[in-house]
Design an enzyme around this catalytic site. Structure first.
Site, mmCIF file in Angstrom:
data_model
loop_
_atom_site.group_PDB
_atom_site.id
_atom_site.type_symbol
_atom_site.label_atom_id
_atom_site.label_comp_id
_atom_site.label_asym_id
_atom_site.label_seq_id
_atom_site.Cartn_x
_atom_site.Cartn_y
_atom_site.Cartn_z
ATOM 1 N N SER A 78 46.460 29.014 35.915
ATOM 2 C CA SER A 78 45.287 29.861 35.692
ATOM 3 C C SER A 78 44.811 29.772 34.235
ATOM 4 C CB SER A 78 45.603 31.297 36.097
ATOM 5 O OG SER A 78 44.438 32.083 36.162
ATOM 6 N N ASP A 80 45.484 25.616 39.606
ATOM 7 C CA ASP A 80 44.325 26.454 39.882
ATOM 8 C C ASP A 80 43.789 27.083 38.589
ATOM 9 O OD1 ASP A 80 42.568 27.093 42.000
ATOM 10 O OD2 ASP A 80 43.218 29.163 41.951
ATOM 11 N N HIS A 123 45.329 31.952 44.971
ATOM 12 C CA HIS A 123 45.337 31.512 43.571
ATOM 13 C C HIS A 123 46.696 30.932 43.199
ATOM 14 C CE1 HIS A 123 43.935 31.247 39.518
ATOM 15 N NE2 HIS A 123 44.600 32.286 39.060
#
Length: 349
Positions: free
Chosen positions: A119, A143, A213
């Site tokens: 992330s 991601d 996610h």
């Protein structure tokens, strides 16, 4: 930022040790000739330790004799104001740049560094790469965060120029992740959207928000934990992939289709060559199952109908797994007049 570098090796696989001692002396367990994997977490609004972290360390060290450094920037990531965490990532990158320079002074090399960022951590990795002018060996973006980074120029986010090889796994492009391709190769698992096996109702709580996610993390770990090869197909779009238009890998003849995860580096040379020749990023697609180890096999079944008068028909087939049980396939149909091709059939492992 109170950044802490926690070092793990096969000599201390379960108990972290400080990377540096007094006067920036290097921990004796750090081997400058070995590959060093840097793990960087993302936004932590509640300040909790990522649940996947300990197993990630375990599978990495089981797979290869490495130096593993966990970058704990929890103080900068723990805030209910997301924008504040976004602003902090440049400070984190700058601090890491200082630590890395110390490692280089001790004899380490940038080419042996593999940054794995989840992330916001993916963009931290990108900013570190920019400090060293793209000379890091590899960056893997799990991601990469989308909010505040989507649509931004390459100098404000992770980009393929930030390392000698950049691979990205997309698993939540309609939510917390970014849609744009960022690396030398971008893997879109299940189209990069809502992942199978994740909660479909908001009443499931926080899992509804973060499951897709975080799937990128678990897919990367599965590539190390299992014998499954997460074969992925170069394709312009997920729609074309499902239409059966992208089942060959002619540009990758020597090594076959690229594979998601730790093995992706095996395709580094051909991907860089493609990038230089075509000035295009490589986007690849794959489908997975909804439960660990997320593994699937693909088969191409081509059926040619010889009777021009045949208008309708029905075809059934089944496959037995190693236990003698029937596996039900998901079939993507593509019709060409009298020619019928069941281009892709996906079976869980």
């Amino acid at each position: 930022m109170d950044i802490v570098l926690m070092m793990y090796t096969r000599n201390n696989p379960s108990c972290a040790e400080p990377l540096f001692g007094q006067n920036n002396s290097l921990n004796v367990n750090f081997n400058t000739s070995k590959k060093t994997v840097w793990i960087i977490h993302g936004y932590r609004p509640m300040g909790s330790t990522p649940k996947w972290l300990q197993n990630f360390l375990k599978v990495l060290l089981n797979h290869e004799d490495l130096n593993v450094i966990v970058v704990d920037w929890n103080r900068g990531a723990t805030t209910f104001i997301y924008n504040r965490a976004v602003k902090n990532i440049r400070k984190v990158a700058a601090t890491l740049g200082t630590y890395i320079q110390i490692l280089l002074n001790h004899g380490a090399t940038l080419d042996n560094f593999h940054f794995i960022g989840m992330s916001l951590g993916a963009h931290v990795s990108g900013f570190v790469g920019k400090i060293f002018q793209g000379q890091l060996g590899r960056i893997t973006g799990l991601d990469p965060a989308g909010p505040k980074f989507s649509g931004q120029p390459c100098d404000l986010r992770l980009d393929y120029t930030d390392a000698k090889f950049v691979d990205v796994i997309h698993s939540d492009i309609n939510g917390l992740g970014i849609n744009e391709p960022l690396g030398h190769i971008d893997f879109y698992a299940n189209g990069g959207k809502k992942q199978p096996g994740c909660p479909k109702s908001i009443f499931s709580g926080i899992a509804f928000i973060k499951c897709s996610h975080q799937r990128a993390v678990y897919l990367f770990m599965a590539s190390l934990e299992t014998t499954c090869n997460f074969i992925s197909f170069p394709c312009p779009s997920y729609k074309d992939f499902h239409a059966g238009s992208c089942v060959d890998c002619d540009d990758f003849k020597e090594k076959s289709c690229p594979r998601l995860g730790y093995q992706a580096e095996l395709w580094k040379d051909v991907l860089k060559e493609r990038k230089e020749k075509r000035f295009l990023r490589t986007t690849v697609f794959l489908d997975t199952t909804g439960t660990k180890p997320f593994c699937s096999y693909y088969f191409v079944l081509s059926i040619t109908v010889l009777d021009n008068n045949m208008k309708n028909g029905c075809i059934t087939f089944k496959l037995l797994n190693q236990l003698g049980m029937v596996e039900e396939p998901r079939v993507y149909e593509h019709w060409f007049g009298i020619f019928s091709e069941l281009k892709l059939a996906m079976f869980p492992m």
